[in-house]
Motif scaffolding. Structure first.
Motif, mmCIF file in Angstrom:
data_model
loop_
_atom_site.group_PDB
_atom_site.id
_atom_site.type_symbol
_atom_site.label_atom_id
_atom_site.label_comp_id
_atom_site.label_asym_id
_atom_site.label_seq_id
_atom_site.Cartn_x
_atom_site.Cartn_y
_atom_site.Cartn_z
ATOM 1 N N SER A 37 -9.953 5.722 5.731
ATOM 2 C CA SER A 37 -10.096 4.593 6.646
ATOM 3 C C SER A 37 -9.466 4.971 7.972
ATOM 4 N N ILE A 38 -9.914 4.328 9.051
ATOM 5 C CA ILE A 38 -9.280 4.558 10.345
ATOM 6 C C ILE A 38 -8.100 3.622 10.542
ATOM 7 N N VAL A 39 -7.816 2.768 9.559
ATOM 8 C CA VAL A 39 -6.689 1.837 9.618
ATOM 9 C C VAL A 39 -5.669 2.257 8.570
ATOM 10 N N PRO A 40 -4.418 2.552 8.952
ATOM 11 C CA PRO A 40 -3.406 2.927 7.958
ATOM 12 C C PRO A 40 -3.158 1.813 6.953
ATOM 13 N N SER A 41 -2.672 2.176 5.776
ATOM 14 C CA SER A 41 -2.417 1.221 4.711
ATOM 15 C C SER A 41 -1.343 0.213 5.117
ATOM 16 N N SER A 42 -1.469 -1.001 4.586
ATOM 17 C CA SER A 42 -0.513 -2.063 4.896
ATOM 18 C C SER A 42 0.796 -1.831 4.166
ATOM 19 N N GLY A 43 1.855 -2.447 4.676
ATOM 20 C CA GLY A 43 3.149 -2.347 4.018
ATOM 21 C C GLY A 43 3.120 -2.937 2.630
ATOM 22 N N ARG A 44 2.348 -3.987 2.441
ATOM 23 C CA ARG A 44 2.265 -4.609 1.122
ATOM 24 C C ARG A 44 1.603 -3.668 0.121
ATOM 25 N N LEU A 45 0.540 -2.972 0.540
ATOM 26 C CA LEU A 45 -0.101 -2.001 -0.344
ATOM 27 C C LEU A 45 0.883 -0.898 -0.718
ATOM 28 N N ILE A 46 1.640 -0.414 0.255
ATOM 29 C CA ILE A 46 2.593 0.666 0.002
ATOM 30 C C ILE A 46 3.630 0.233 -1.029
ATOM 31 N N ARG A 47 4.207 -0.934 -0.836
ATOM 32 C CA ARG A 47 5.242 -1.411 -1.760
ATOM 33 C C ARG A 47 4.676 -1.594 -3.172
ATOM 34 N N ARG A 48 3.484 -2.148 -3.259
ATOM 35 C CA ARG A 48 2.887 -2.397 -4.571
ATOM 36 C C ARG A 48 2.510 -1.098 -5.265
ATOM 37 N N MET A 49 2.000 -0.137 -4.504
ATOM 38 C CA MET A 49 1.585 1.139 -5.075
ATOM 39 C C MET A 49 2.777 1.905 -5.647
ATOM 40 N N LEU A 50 3.908 1.830 -4.965
ATOM 41 C CA LEU A 50 5.078 2.603 -5.360
ATOM 42 C C LEU A 50 5.990 1.872 -6.341
ATOM 43 N N ALA A 51 5.740 0.594 -6.580
ATOM 44 C CA ALA A 51 6.641 -0.221 -7.398
ATOM 45 C C ALA A 51 6.885 0.330 -8.804
ATOM 46 N N TYR A 131 5.414 12.499 -10.188
ATOM 47 C CA TYR A 131 4.356 11.582 -9.774
ATOM 48 C C TYR A 131 3.496 12.254 -8.709
ATOM 49 N N VAL A 132 2.215 11.887 -8.719
ATOM 50 C CA VAL A 132 1.293 12.330 -7.675
ATOM 51 C C VAL A 132 0.610 11.091 -7.110
ATOM 52 N N LEU A 133 0.635 10.962 -5.799
ATOM 53 C CA LEU A 133 0.003 9.848 -5.091
ATOM 54 C C LEU A 133 -1.187 10.365 -4.301
ATOM 55 N N SER A 134 -2.286 9.623 -4.334
ATOM 56 C CA SER A 134 -3.470 10.056 -3.580
ATOM 57 C C SER A 134 -4.220 8.875 -2.984
ATOM 58 N N GLY A 135 -4.542 9.014 -1.710
ATOM 59 C CA GLY A 135 -5.450 8.089 -1.048
ATOM 60 C C GLY A 135 -6.712 8.807 -0.590
ATOM 61 N N LEU A 136 -6.928 10.029 -1.107
ATOM 62 C CA LEU A 136 -8.133 10.779 -0.740
ATOM 63 C C LEU A 136 -9.373 9.969 -1.105
ATOM 64 N N PRO A 137 -10.375 9.932 -0.252
ATOM 65 C CA PRO A 137 -11.593 9.162 -0.543
ATOM 66 C C PRO A 137 -12.500 9.904 -1.520
ATOM 67 N N PHE A 138 -12.273 9.718 -2.813
ATOM 68 C CA PHE A 138 -13.020 10.466 -3.818
ATOM 69 C C PHE A 138 -14.526 10.212 -3.736
ATOM 70 N N SER A 139 -14.929 9.066 -3.227
ATOM 71 C CA SER A 139 -16.354 8.742 -3.148
ATOM 72 C C SER A 139 -17.087 9.581 -2.113
ATOM 73 N N THR A 140 -16.370 10.197 -1.176
ATOM 74 C CA THR A 140 -17.030 10.995 -0.130
ATOM 75 C C THR A 140 -16.717 12.485 -0.230
ATOM 76 N N LEU A 141 -15.942 12.891 -1.234
ATOM 77 C CA LEU A 141 -15.638 14.313 -1.370
ATOM 78 C C LEU A 141 -16.882 15.084 -1.813
ATOM 79 N N PRO A 142 -16.988 16.353 -1.438
ATOM 80 C CA PRO A 142 -18.127 17.169 -1.890
ATOM 81 C C PRO A 142 -18.197 17.222 -3.415
ATOM 82 N N ASP A 143 -19.400 17.442 -3.925
ATOM 83 C CA ASP A 143 -19.603 17.502 -5.375
ATOM 84 C C ASP A 143 -18.661 18.525 -6.016
ATOM 85 N N GLY A 144 -18.037 18.106 -7.093
ATOM 86 C CA GLY A 144 -17.164 18.988 -7.841
ATOM 87 C C GLY A 144 -15.722 18.995 -7.386
ATOM 88 N N VAL A 145 -15.456 18.604 -6.147
ATOM 89 C CA VAL A 145 -14.089 18.655 -5.627
ATOM 90 C C VAL A 145 -13.218 17.599 -6.300
#
Length: 209
Positions: A37-51, A131-145
């Motif tokens: 996304s061209i918009v960085p993640s919200s603080g609420r998303l960050i806190r919830r993801m790491l909780a 732990y491993v955290l990822s926000g990579l856009p898996f829906s747009t990655l090349p096939d197999g990646v």
């Protein structure tokens, strides 16, 4: 004063945008398939993801695609003093930006692919990541990646650890389910756009006889 370049010396690297927003937009324009996304993640998303993270027991926390460090500061705020935060990004501009703007000895910003996480983790003196955290856009990655990244991630996380994933499309669920049986899911609506959150839990170590 002479401006002649010394033979063998490289030209100065171009200046990076001063603001995180400018840097984020630059990265999106250069590698749109690797930035969700061209918009960085919200603080609420960050806190919830790491909780769910057990920070007291975390020695190595890995992030794929840290970008301008939207999660980086929150991770470092929670990470123990003897922990290591390994930030892996395919965009050299993002890696350089992190090194220039975050001064913390626990952070190691690495230019590389998430598919090579096992090698990168080993090069930094660890056998496994907690732990491993990822926000990579898996829906747009090349096939197999996406499959290669998921396989490598499954192999590198220690027993009892977890793969934390936030996505704007649910396609990643098809990558997670063949590799993890314990997966928690939620939607964070307070984000632009709303995000799917996944916590794929690594099975705990089997007790020894």
């Amino acid at each position: 004063m002479s401006t002649t370049q010394t033979p063998g010396a490289s030209l100065a690297e171009p200046a990076l945008p001063a603001s995180p927003w400018g840097m984020f937009l630059r990265g999106f324009l250069k590698q749109p398939a690797m930035v969700g996304s061209i918009v960085p993640s919200s603080g609420r998303l960050i806190r919830r993801m790491l909780a769910p993270v057990d920070w007291a027991g975390t020695k190595l926390f890995v992030e794929y695609g840290p970008g301008v460090g939207t999660f980086s500061r929150a991770i470092l705020d929670r990470l123990p003093a003897d922990g290591v935060y390994l930030a892996i990004d395919t965009c050299p501009d993002f890696v350089r930006y992190l090194r220039q703007t975050i001064r913390d000895d626990r952070m190691r910003a690495v230019h590389g692919s998430a598919a090579d996480v096992e090698r990168i983790v080993a090069e930094h003196g660890f056998e496994k990541a907690d732990y491993v955290l990822s926000g990579l856009p898996f829906s747009t990655l090349p096939d197999g990646v996406g499959d290669a990244i998921a396989d490598a991630t499954r192999a590198v996380i220690r027993p009892g650890g977890a793969f934390l994933v936030y996505q704007f499309a649910p396609k990643v669920h098809a990558l997670l389910t063949p590799r993890w049986t314990a997966i928690d899911h939620a939607v964070e609506w307070w984000n632009v756009p709303p995000a799917n959150l996944y916590w794929a839990h690594q099975p705990p170590a089997r007790p020894r006889d």
